[in-house]
Scaffold this active site. Sequence first.
Site, short mmCIF file in Angstrom:
data_model
loop_
_atom_site.label_atom_id
_atom_site.label_comp_id
_atom_site.label_asym_id
_atom_site.label_seq_id
_atom_site.Cartn_x
_atom_site.Cartn_y
_atom_site.Cartn_z
N GLN A 171 40.07 -30.78 2.93
CA GLN A 171 40.06 -31.87 1.94
C GLN A 171 40.55 -33.31 2.88
O GLN A 171 41.42 -32.99 3.49
CB GLN A 171 40.65 -31.85 0.91
CG GLN A 171 42.01 -31.31 0.44
CD GLN A 171 42.69 -31.21 -0.63
OE1 GLN A 171 42.00 -31.62 -1.78
NE2 GLN A 171 43.94 -31.01 -0.91
N HIS A 193 35.40 -33.11 1.05
CA HIS A 193 36.23 -33.59 0.00
C HIS A 193 35.81 -35.19 -0.51
O HIS A 193 35.35 -35.43 -1.41
CB HIS A 193 37.82 -33.29 0.10
CG HIS A 193 38.44 -33.62 -1.05
ND1 HIS A 193 39.47 -34.92 -0.81
CD2 HIS A 193 38.69 -33.56 -2.10
CE1 HIS A 193 40.39 -35.17 -1.76
NE2 HIS A 193 39.93 -34.15 -2.57
N ASP A 235 34.14 -34.25 -3.90
CA ASP A 235 34.70 -34.29 -5.28
C ASP A 235 34.65 -35.59 -5.87
O ASP A 235 35.36 -36.47 -5.12
CB ASP A 235 36.35 -33.83 -5.04
CG ASP A 235 36.81 -33.52 -6.41
OD1 ASP A 235 36.24 -34.06 -7.42
OD2 ASP A 235 37.89 -32.84 -6.44
N GLU A 270 31.57 -31.96 -6.77
CA GLU A 270 32.53 -31.13 -7.76
C GLU A 270 32.90 -32.18 -8.60
O GLU A 270 32.90 -33.51 -8.41
CB GLU A 270 33.87 -30.99 -6.62
CG GLU A 270 34.93 -30.30 -7.72
CD GLU A 270 36.12 -30.00 -6.76
OE1 GLU A 270 37.13 -29.37 -7.29
OE2 GLU A 270 35.84 -29.65 -5.63
N ASP A 304 35.79 -28.25 -12.19
CA ASP A 304 37.09 -28.34 -11.66
C ASP A 304 37.83 -28.55 -12.88
O ASP A 304 38.20 -27.86 -13.95
CB ASP A 304 37.34 -29.25 -10.76
CG ASP A 304 38.88 -29.35 -10.47
OD1 ASP A 304 39.89 -28.63 -11.13
OD2 ASP A 304 39.44 -30.24 -9.61
N GLN A 326 35.76 -23.83 -9.08
CA GLN A 326 37.15 -24.25 -8.36
C GLN A 326 38.15 -23.17 -9.16
O GLN A 326 38.48 -23.89 -10.42
CB GLN A 326 37.65 -25.61 -7.97
CG GLN A 326 38.76 -25.48 -7.13
CD GLN A 326 39.77 -26.54 -7.20
OE1 GLN A 326 40.98 -26.66 -6.60
NE2 GLN A 326 39.03 -27.90 -7.38
N LYS A 328 41.49 -23.20 -9.74
CA LYS A 328 42.78 -23.97 -9.36
C LYS A 328 43.87 -23.27 -9.47
O LYS A 328 44.33 -23.31 -10.57
CB LYS A 328 42.66 -25.34 -10.05
CG LYS A 328 43.16 -26.54 -9.42
CD LYS A 328 42.90 -27.80 -10.10
CE LYS A 328 43.49 -29.09 -9.32
NZ LYS A 328 42.54 -29.45 -8.45
N CYS A 358 46.70 -30.07 -3.12
CA CYS A 358 47.39 -30.76 -2.15
C CYS A 358 49.05 -30.39 -2.32
O CYS A 358 49.63 -30.85 -1.31
CB CYS A 358 46.90 -32.00 -1.73
SG CYS A 358 46.86 -33.03 -3.24
#
Length: 417
Positions: A171, A193, A235, A270, A304, A326, A328, A358
Amino acid sequence: MQIKDVLLAPGNGAFFYDDQAAIRSGATHDGFLYVGEPMTPGFTSLRVPASSLSVGLVLTDDTIVWGDMMGVQYSGAGGRDSLFDTAHISALTARVVAPRLLDVDASRYLYACAEVFQPFEHKRLPLAIEYGASQALLRAAAHLHRTTMSEIICDEFKLPLPKHRVPIYCQSGDAREINVDKMILKAVDVLPHGLINSRQKFGTDGQTFMEFVKWVAARTLQIGRPGYHPVLHFDVYGWIGQEIGLEPQSIADFICKVADTVPNFMLNIESPADFGSTQAQIENYAKIVSILDNRGSSARIVVDERCNTLEDIRLFAESKATHLVQIKTPDVGSIADTARAVLICKANKVGAYVGGSCTETDLSAQASVHVSVATQADMMLAKPGMGVDEAFSIVGNEQNRLLAMLNRRRAHTENVG
């Protein structure tokens, strides 16, 4: 029992916790800060340095194994747990979780997770606690069995020893152009990303976003090595729905339009829209998937927001309400549930992307690699952080080391056999 003490150590996540609602509402940048009033409960400012909490299990041979707890970047958004509070999580872990850890057979991974993560006061433990403690328990089981974390997952879920690497997705954060170049030069499998999280980045009718997609494709061909052909994954944080509207047909039309601008690439989009609830998300995403499939589009949508827990993932997969989930990891909770989530996706012929945030740490990233490889996920996120170099190094190197160990184990087994 194998665990004789529990240690807690405060730490830092690799990025920041951000107030998504305020950013969507038009918060402006001031250098690295966002300016405006917080809108999501728990936030005292729009951007908060990510904190974490390490849990260490002291084993009977005095080895200490660790796992890391944290929240995700957009905590409190899309049905997620609220902003990570180190003091609260530390107190709850010491009072409730530590005594349970001292009382389990750490050599039996799934059993240990089931015992430690029982409800407290009729409620599920915070998912961050499950996430960090399950990493530590996985490392404990691997140490006690003198094997890798990946092999513990394979053994517990009756999976064959994996042979293949899992594609890595990087990303870009806000440093889009520089980081795209880094990704291309490093031949990342899936990129970039893009962090398309505001009207400014998406543009009127999506024009700014569409130009960025075309630029990434052109740049890949311009500076990439011969034969390099990554998947393009963007995304958009719900901005197609925000700008184009929430009609599934209009969203699908726009996605097809974007895909047509990069005809030689697989395109992942996404979070095209946020329909406000898990059920509404499932119903409308299923319509978008159906339209794209019927058109034979090269575009795939990735869910997501509103798809957080294992049960959410099951519902989306069984409803064919996405092409790719995703998973997560901090939102799923126990990393054992990340493994379960991948297997649910595979059973329903839906793509499994082991993601995360992140805001994570090197330890949580490495544990995620072992689960991704064991279950042979379709792709995994380079994490932590919002750059490219560090995250790609941590995840890529851990995967390569793991595969080298598994290949040796396989060769040794075959020679003995």
